[in-house]
Write a protein that holds these residues in place. Structure first.
Motif, PDB file in Angstrom:
ATOM      1  N   ARG A  49       4.164  -3.552   2.785  1.00 39.54           N
ATOM      2  CA  ARG A  49       3.468  -4.566   1.964  1.00 39.54           C
ATOM      3  C   ARG A  49       2.173  -4.673   1.962  1.00 39.54           C
ATOM      4  NH1 ARG A  49       8.009  -5.398  -0.859  1.00 39.54           N
ATOM      5  NH2 ARG A  49       9.833  -6.265   0.424  1.00 39.54           N
ATOM      6  N   ALA A  50       1.660  -3.866   2.793  1.00 39.54           N
ATOM      7  CA  ALA A  50       0.075  -3.603   2.996  1.00 39.54           C
ATOM      8  C   ALA A  50      -0.714  -2.504   2.203  1.00 39.54           C
ATOM      9  CB  ALA A  50      -0.415  -3.749   4.346  1.00 39.54           C
ATOM     10  N   ASP A  51      -0.069  -1.959   1.530  1.00 42.63           N
ATOM     11  CA  ASP A  51      -0.106  -0.900   0.488  1.00 42.63           C
ATOM     12  C   ASP A  51      -0.835  -1.325  -0.874  1.00 42.63           C
ATOM     13  OD1 ASP A  51      -0.925   1.444  -0.930  1.00 42.63           O
ATOM     14  OD2 ASP A  51       1.061   2.329  -0.771  1.00 42.63           O
ATOM     15  N   PHE A  52      -2.144  -1.687  -1.037  1.00 44.06           N
ATOM     16  CA  PHE A  52      -2.650  -1.897  -2.083  1.00 44.06           C
ATOM     17  C   PHE A  52      -3.475  -0.910  -3.119  1.00 44.06           C
ATOM     18  CE2 PHE A  52      -2.714  -5.503   0.891  1.00 44.06           C
ATOM     19  CZ  PHE A  52      -1.781  -6.388   0.540  1.00 44.06           C
ATOM     20  N   ALA A  53      -2.838   0.139  -2.637  1.00 40.85           N
ATOM     21  CA  ALA A  53      -3.493   1.309  -3.488  1.00 40.85           C
ATOM     22  C   ALA A  53      -3.506   1.424  -5.083  1.00 40.85           C
ATOM     23  CB  ALA A  53      -3.389   2.780  -2.876  1.00 40.85           C
ATOM     24  N   ARG A  54      -2.385   0.693  -5.618  1.00 45.25           N
ATOM     25  CA  ARG A  54      -2.174   0.770  -6.755  1.00 45.25           C
ATOM     26  C   ARG A  54      -2.730  -0.359  -7.605  1.00 45.25           C
ATOM     27  NH1 ARG A  54       0.922   4.875  -9.232  1.00 45.25           N
ATOM     28  NH2 ARG A  54       2.364   5.989  -7.779  1.00 45.25           N
ATOM     29  N   CYS A  55      -3.106  -1.296  -6.661  1.00 46.77           N
ATOM     30  CA  CYS A  55      -3.839  -2.503  -7.362  1.00 46.77           C
ATOM     31  C   CYS A  55      -4.642  -3.449  -6.374  1.00 46.77           C
ATOM     32  CB  CYS A  55      -2.787  -3.306  -7.792  1.00 46.77           C
ATOM     33  SG  CYS A  55      -3.215  -4.317  -9.473  1.00 46.77           S
ATOM     34  N   PRO A  56      -5.762  -2.606  -6.140  1.00 44.17           N
ATOM     35  CA  PRO A  56      -6.463  -3.472  -4.856  1.00 44.17           C
ATOM     36  C   PRO A  56      -6.850  -4.673  -4.970  1.00 44.17           C
ATOM     37  CG  PRO A  56      -7.668  -1.045  -5.662  1.00 44.17           C
ATOM     38  CD  PRO A  56      -6.377  -1.612  -6.566  1.00 44.17           C
ATOM     39  N   GLU A  57      -6.831  -5.463  -6.223  1.00 41.90           N
ATOM     40  CA  GLU A  57      -7.137  -6.915  -6.260  1.00 41.90           C
ATOM     41  C   GLU A  57      -5.932  -7.340  -5.460  1.00 41.90           C
ATOM     42  OE1 GLU A  57      -7.891  -7.561 -10.362  1.00 41.90           O
ATOM     43  OE2 GLU A  57      -9.524  -6.238 -10.456  1.00 41.90           O
ATOM     44  N   ALA A  58      -5.027  -7.028  -5.450  1.00 43.93           N
ATOM     45  CA  ALA A  58      -3.772  -7.822  -4.985  1.00 43.93           C
ATOM     46  C   ALA A  58      -3.754  -8.251  -3.558  1.00 43.93           C
ATOM     47  CB  ALA A  58      -2.605  -6.923  -4.868  1.00 43.93           C
ATOM     48  N   VAL A  59      -4.844  -7.609  -2.775  1.00 46.45           N
ATOM     49  CA  VAL A  59      -5.029  -7.994  -1.352  1.00 46.45           C
ATOM     50  C   VAL A  59      -5.676  -9.520  -1.428  1.00 46.45           C
ATOM     51  CG1 VAL A  59      -7.453  -7.336  -1.382  1.00 46.45           C
ATOM     52  CG2 VAL A  59      -6.147  -7.260   0.865  1.00 46.45           C
ATOM     53  N   GLY A 105      -2.960  -9.514 -13.499  1.00 47.49           N
ATOM     54  CA  GLY A 105      -3.748  -8.705 -13.039  1.00 47.49           C
ATOM     55  C   GLY A 105      -3.017  -8.003 -11.665  1.00 47.49           C
ATOM     56  N   CYS A 106      -3.027  -8.275 -10.657  1.00 47.47           N
ATOM     57  CA  CYS A 106      -2.218  -7.758  -9.569  1.00 47.47           C
ATOM     58  C   CYS A 106      -1.300  -8.384  -8.880  1.00 47.47           C
ATOM     59  CB  CYS A 106      -3.174  -6.878  -8.729  1.00 47.47           C
ATOM     60  SG  CYS A 106      -4.198  -5.843  -9.459  1.00 47.47           S
ATOM     61  N   VAL A 172       6.306   0.420  -8.456  1.00 44.62           N
ATOM     62  CA  VAL A 172       5.355   0.956  -7.432  1.00 44.62           C
ATOM     63  C   VAL A 172       4.690  -0.212  -6.615  1.00 44.62           C
ATOM     64  CG1 VAL A 172       4.732   3.124  -9.013  1.00 44.62           C
ATOM     65  CG2 VAL A 172       3.381   0.974  -9.318  1.00 44.62           C
ATOM     66  N   LEU A 173       4.809  -1.281  -7.142  1.00 53.21           N
ATOM     67  CA  LEU A 173       4.348  -2.603  -6.531  1.00 53.21           C
ATOM     68  C   LEU A 173       4.773  -2.885  -5.256  1.00 53.21           C
ATOM     69  CD1 LEU A 173       3.141  -4.559  -9.660  1.00 53.21           C
ATOM     70  CD2 LEU A 173       1.790  -2.636  -8.481  1.00 53.21           C
ATOM     71  N   GLY A 174       4.903  -1.973  -4.065  1.00 51.99           N
ATOM     72  CA  GLY A 174       5.731  -2.499  -3.051  1.00 51.99           C
ATOM     73  C   GLY A 174       5.108  -3.602  -2.281  1.00 51.99           C
ATOM     74  N   TYR A 175       3.930  -4.181  -2.452  1.00 53.54           N
ATOM     75  CA  TYR A 175       3.313  -5.345  -1.893  1.00 53.54           C
ATOM     76  C   TYR A 175       3.706  -6.524  -2.211  1.00 53.54           C
ATOM     77  CZ  TYR A 175       0.207  -5.567  -6.006  1.00 53.54           C
ATOM     78  OH  TYR A 175       0.060  -5.471  -7.298  1.00 53.54           O
TER      79      TYR A 175
END
Length: 268
Positions: A49-59, A105-106, A172-175
């Motif tokens: 759930r902490a993999d934000f590589a695809r969409c960094p703004e999701a953090v 957005g993300c 791809v949005l595992g977060y």
């Protein structure tokens, strides 16, 4: 658009209104307030759930296990908390057959989705580029449901019954991990980033306002008297940490309380 529901209408009504009461048509009032949390700050999200590589703004939305805002009174504003009014007299039906969540957005526009049994989730993708493949975790995957960017037609999701579920992304949005609560009554709301909520259409008389959060144990409640056309102010405090206690959100989440004329417990 005509959407075929997988729910049997008779079953839904039998669970929500076992005594067959007519919809409440008497005077109503409202409840609003702020939910705050005190104790330790929210920890960072870990694992897949902490993999934000695809969409960094999701953090900004998913980077911690729960979201807080600025300091308010005894704690910090608590987002995505579940607030429910219970203990009132009469049967109050849901006003619509669905709840709508937006992806932009993300991230989704909330992390806690509240609905009444019999409703569906409509997912709308308002992002510019991101493809969203929403689904309810744990359900059989017969085909991917795809919401293209700027899609007009929503993706329809149907949780299987009352209880707690998770809205995830099959792509791809595992977060993405949205808490979904299917409740047995419609008088509920999730707090915003300022910790605020409002619930309208509450029958007059004695009632109880309950608050809890999916991410940690503990809850709070306060009795209130609802007056016609008056907004009652109810602020509640939750505690995160060793003193939080056990949450009632999951305990009995799928149970059905057949109490004629009485609103069930917050998550029932």
């Amino acid at each position: 658009e005509v959407v075929r529901r997988p729910y049997d209408d008779a079953k839904v009504q039998g669970l929500l209104n076992p005594s067959g009461l007519p919809p409440y048509q008497g005077p109503t009032g409202s409840v609003e307030g702020t939910i705050v949390v005190r104790g330790a700050p929210p920890p960072a999200t870990t694992g897949k759930r902490a993999d934000f590589a695809r969409c960094p703004e999701a953090v900004e939305t998913y980077g911690t296990t729960f979201r807080v805002g600025g300091t308010v009174g005894e704690g910090r504003a608590l987002a995505d908390a579940v607030v429910a009014v219970t203990g009132y007299e009469g049967f109050v039906p849901a006003k619509t057959d669905h709840v709508t969540v937006h992806f932009e957005g993300c991230a989704y526009d909330r992390r806690t989705v509240l609905m009444t049994f019999g409703q569906r989730i409509d997912v709308l993708n308002k992002s510019k580029k991101q493809i969203v493949t929403p689904d309810i975790d744990g359900q059989p995957v017969l085909a991917l449901r795809i919401a293209a960017p700027h899609s007009v037609a929503p993706v329809h999701l149907f949780p299987p019954g009352p209880g707690r579920f998770h809205l995830i992304d099959r792509g791809v949005l595992g977060y993405v991990d949205e808490d979904v609560y299917v409740l047995m009554h419609p008088l509920h709301a999730a707090t915003d980033l300022k910790g605020t909520y409002r619930i309208d259409g509450v029958p007059v008389g004695k009632a109880t306002v309950n608050a809890a959060h999916p991410a940690f144990g503990g809850d709070a409640a306060k009795e209130v008297t609802i007056t016609a056309n008056v907004v009652a102010k109810v602020d509640l405090v939750l505690t995160y940490g060793e003193d939080a206690g056990a949450s009632k959100l999951d305990a009995g989440a799928a149970a059905v309380k057949k109490d004629a004329g009485k609103a069930p417990d917050p998550i029932r």
